[in-house]
Design an enzyme around this catalytic site. Structure first.
Site, PDB file in Angstrom:
ATOM      1  N   PRO A  12       0.794  -1.220   0.000  1.00  0.00           N
ATOM      2  CA  PRO A  12       0.000   0.000   0.000  1.00  0.00           C
ATOM      3  C   PRO A  12       0.837   1.287   0.000  1.00  0.00           C
ATOM      4  O   PRO A  12       1.893   1.346   0.634  1.00  0.00           O
ATOM      5  CB  PRO A  12      -0.811  -0.100   1.294  1.00  0.00           C
ATOM      6  N   ASN A  13       0.327   2.254  -0.721  1.00  0.00           N
ATOM      7  CA  ASN A  13       0.893   3.611  -0.838  1.00  0.00           C
ATOM      8  C   ASN A  13       2.147   3.679  -1.699  1.00  0.00           C
ATOM      9  O   ASN A  13       2.634   4.774  -1.980  1.00  0.00           O
ATOM     10  CB  ASN A  13       1.171   4.220   0.555  1.00  0.00           C
ATOM     11  N   ARG A  20       5.407  10.843  -2.606  1.00  0.00           N
ATOM     12  CA  ARG A  20       5.124  10.540  -1.201  1.00  0.00           C
ATOM     13  C   ARG A  20       6.415  10.674  -0.379  1.00  0.00           C
ATOM     14  O   ARG A  20       7.359   9.918  -0.590  1.00  0.00           O
ATOM     15  CB  ARG A  20       4.614   9.104  -1.118  1.00  0.00           C
ATOM     16  N   TYR A  25      11.473   8.312   0.804  1.00  0.00           N
ATOM     17  CA  TYR A  25      11.308   7.242  -0.182  1.00  0.00           C
ATOM     18  C   TYR A  25      11.919   7.555  -1.550  1.00  0.00           C
ATOM     19  O   TYR A  25      11.875   6.701  -2.441  1.00  0.00           O
ATOM     20  CB  TYR A  25       9.818   6.901  -0.330  1.00  0.00           C
ATOM     21  N   ASN A  77       7.839  -5.810  -1.191  1.00  0.00           N
ATOM     22  CA  ASN A  77       7.840  -4.707  -0.234  1.00  0.00           C
ATOM     23  C   ASN A  77       6.399  -4.600   0.268  1.00  0.00           C
ATOM     24  O   ASN A  77       5.558  -4.004  -0.396  1.00  0.00           O
ATOM     25  CB  ASN A  77       8.285  -3.403  -0.886  1.00  0.00           C
ATOM     26  N   ALA A  80       3.299  -0.963   4.778  1.00  0.00           N
ATOM     27  CA  ALA A  80       2.814  -0.981   6.165  1.00  0.00           C
ATOM     28  C   ALA A  80       2.325  -2.366   6.597  1.00  0.00           C
ATOM     29  O   ALA A  80       2.350  -2.688   7.797  1.00  0.00           O
ATOM     30  CB  ALA A  80       1.707   0.052   6.344  1.00  0.00           C
ATOM     31  N   HIS A  83       4.308  -4.779   9.007  1.00  0.00           N
ATOM     32  CA  HIS A  83       4.283  -4.685  10.466  1.00  0.00           C
ATOM     33  C   HIS A  83       2.982  -5.189  11.079  1.00  0.00           C
ATOM     34  O   HIS A  83       2.832  -5.181  12.286  1.00  0.00           O
ATOM     35  CB  HIS A  83       4.515  -3.219  10.877  1.00  0.00           C
ATOM     36  N   ASP A  90       1.231 -15.831   6.231  1.00  0.00           N
ATOM     37  CA  ASP A  90       0.671 -17.167   5.983  1.00  0.00           C
ATOM     38  C   ASP A  90       0.694 -17.498   4.494  1.00  0.00           C
ATOM     39  O   ASP A  90       1.012 -18.621   4.100  1.00  0.00           O
ATOM     40  CB  ASP A  90      -0.769 -17.247   6.502  1.00  0.00           C
ATOM     41  N   GLU A 101      12.487  -9.811   1.030  1.00  0.00           N
ATOM     42  CA  GLU A 101      11.738  -8.651   1.543  1.00  0.00           C
ATOM     43  C   GLU A 101      12.575  -7.398   1.306  1.00  0.00           C
ATOM     44  O   GLU A 101      13.766  -7.385   1.635  1.00  0.00           O
ATOM     45  CB  GLU A 101      11.496  -8.881   3.043  1.00  0.00           C
ATOM     46  N   HIS A 103      12.722  -3.063   1.665  1.00  0.00           N
ATOM     47  CA  HIS A 103      12.186  -1.771   2.108  1.00  0.00           C
ATOM     48  C   HIS A 103      13.086  -0.674   1.568  1.00  0.00           C
ATOM     49  O   HIS A 103      14.323  -0.781   1.662  1.00  0.00           O
ATOM     50  CB  HIS A 103      12.144  -1.690   3.637  1.00  0.00           C
ATOM     51  N   SER A 105      13.309   2.389   2.765  1.00  0.00           N
ATOM     52  CA  SER A 105      13.921   3.088   3.899  1.00  0.00           C
ATOM     53  C   SER A 105      14.506   2.065   4.870  1.00  0.00           C
ATOM     54  O   SER A 105      14.150   0.879   4.828  1.00  0.00           O
ATOM     55  CB  SER A 105      12.857   3.936   4.612  1.00  0.00           C
ATOM     56  N   ARG A 110      13.785   4.000  12.102  1.00  0.00           N
ATOM     57  CA  ARG A 110      12.554   4.794  12.168  1.00  0.00           C
ATOM     58  C   ARG A 110      11.739   4.427  13.428  1.00  0.00           C
ATOM     59  O   ARG A 110      12.283   3.870  14.368  1.00  0.00           O
ATOM     60  CB  ARG A 110      11.774   4.599  10.866  1.00  0.00           C
ATOM     61  N   ARG A 114       7.925   0.124  13.303  1.00  0.00           N
ATOM     62  CA  ARG A 114       8.428  -0.392  12.011  1.00  0.00           C
ATOM     63  C   ARG A 114       9.555  -1.412  12.198  1.00  0.00           C
ATOM     64  O   ARG A 114      10.066  -1.959  11.232  1.00  0.00           O
ATOM     65  CB  ARG A 114       8.945   0.758  11.132  1.00  0.00           C
TER      66      ARG A 114
HETATM   67  C1  DQA Z   1       8.396   0.728   3.632  1.00  0.00           C
HETATM   68  C2  DQA Z   1       8.547   0.930   5.147  1.00  0.00           C
HETATM   69  C3  DQA Z   1       7.203   0.749   5.848  1.00  0.00           C
HETATM   70  O1  DQA Z   1       7.355   0.918   7.256  1.00  0.00           O
HETATM   71  C4  DQA Z   1       6.214   1.771   5.355  1.00  0.00           C
HETATM   72  O2  DQA Z   1       4.948   1.564   5.935  1.00  0.00           O
HETATM   73  C5  DQA Z   1       6.115   1.803   3.861  1.00  0.00           C
HETATM   74  C6  DQA Z   1       7.317   1.611   3.041  1.00  0.00           C
HETATM   75  C7  DQA Z   1       9.710   1.047   2.876  1.00  0.00           C
HETATM   76  O3  DQA Z   1       9.799   0.673   1.708  1.00  0.00           O
HETATM   77  O4  DQA Z   1      10.603   1.684   3.430  1.00  0.00           O
HETATM   78  O5  DQA Z   1       5.058   2.089   3.316  1.00  0.00           O
HETATM   79  O6  DQA Z   1       8.088  -0.637   3.403  1.00  0.00           O
END
Ligand code: DQA
Length: 151
Positions: A12-13, A20, A25, A77, A80, A83, A90, A101, A103, A105, A110, A114
């Site tokens: 998401p996002n 953003r 990011y 990735n 959110a 977490h 699952d 995985e 990320h 950031s 942070r 997170r």
């Molecule tokens: C993220 C880190 C997450 O904590 C955050 O909610 C994101 C992006 C990252 O790519 O750094 O949306 O996964």
């Protein structure tokens, strides 16, 4: 002939990348990242699919589909949902291939919420804090390991 299939999942996002919180990011858009991954995969002879969703259930549907279509690795990735989502963990536990995985950031630098990742309980590798280079590194690792080589 394809060397194997890899699925890249963005949570998401991440569709808002570029606008953003660019100080966290970066300025690259999701399309920029996906285009670079497509080029990198093509050079190595891999088939790549990139998907983004703001919906937990849809991400799970993508993981379940990968389980059935011979996908060798998932680079995810979960944003959110990293977490919060036992359901994504699952789904990944039911997938037999490699899981990396990523990320953008450094989540450990942070807020404390997170610092915990459900997905890390399944991931064969975790990359955080390298910006979009994290995806390129994850893909390089997947391609170097080759198809069906486990972790
Ligand atoms: C993220 C880190 C997450 O904590 C955050 O909610 C994101 C992006 C990252 O790519 O750094 O949306 O996964």
């Amino acid at each position: 002939m394809s060397q194997g299939k890899v699925l890249v999942l963005h949570g998401p996002n991440l569709n808002l990348l570029g606008t953003r919180q660019p100080e966290i990011y970066g300025l690259e858009t999701l399309e920029d990242i996906n285009n670079a991954l497509h080029e990198q995969a093509a050079l190595g002879g891999w088939e790549i699919t990139c998907r983004q969703s703001n919906h937990e259930g849809e991400l799970i549907d993508f993981i379940q589909a990968a389980r059935l279509d011979g996908t060798a690795a998932i680079i995810i990735n979960p944003a959110a949902y990293t977490h919060t989502s036992v359901a994504i963990l699952d789904a990944l536990n039911a997938f037999d291939g490699r899981v990396i995985e990523v990320h953008l950031s450094n989540v450990h630098k942070r807020e404390s919420f997170r610092h915990h990742s459900y997905v890390s309980l399944r991931a064969d590798g975790v990359i955080a804090g390298l910006g979009s280079r994290g995806y390129a590194s994850a893909l390089a690792a997947v391609m170097a390991a080759g198809e069906g080589s486990g972790s």
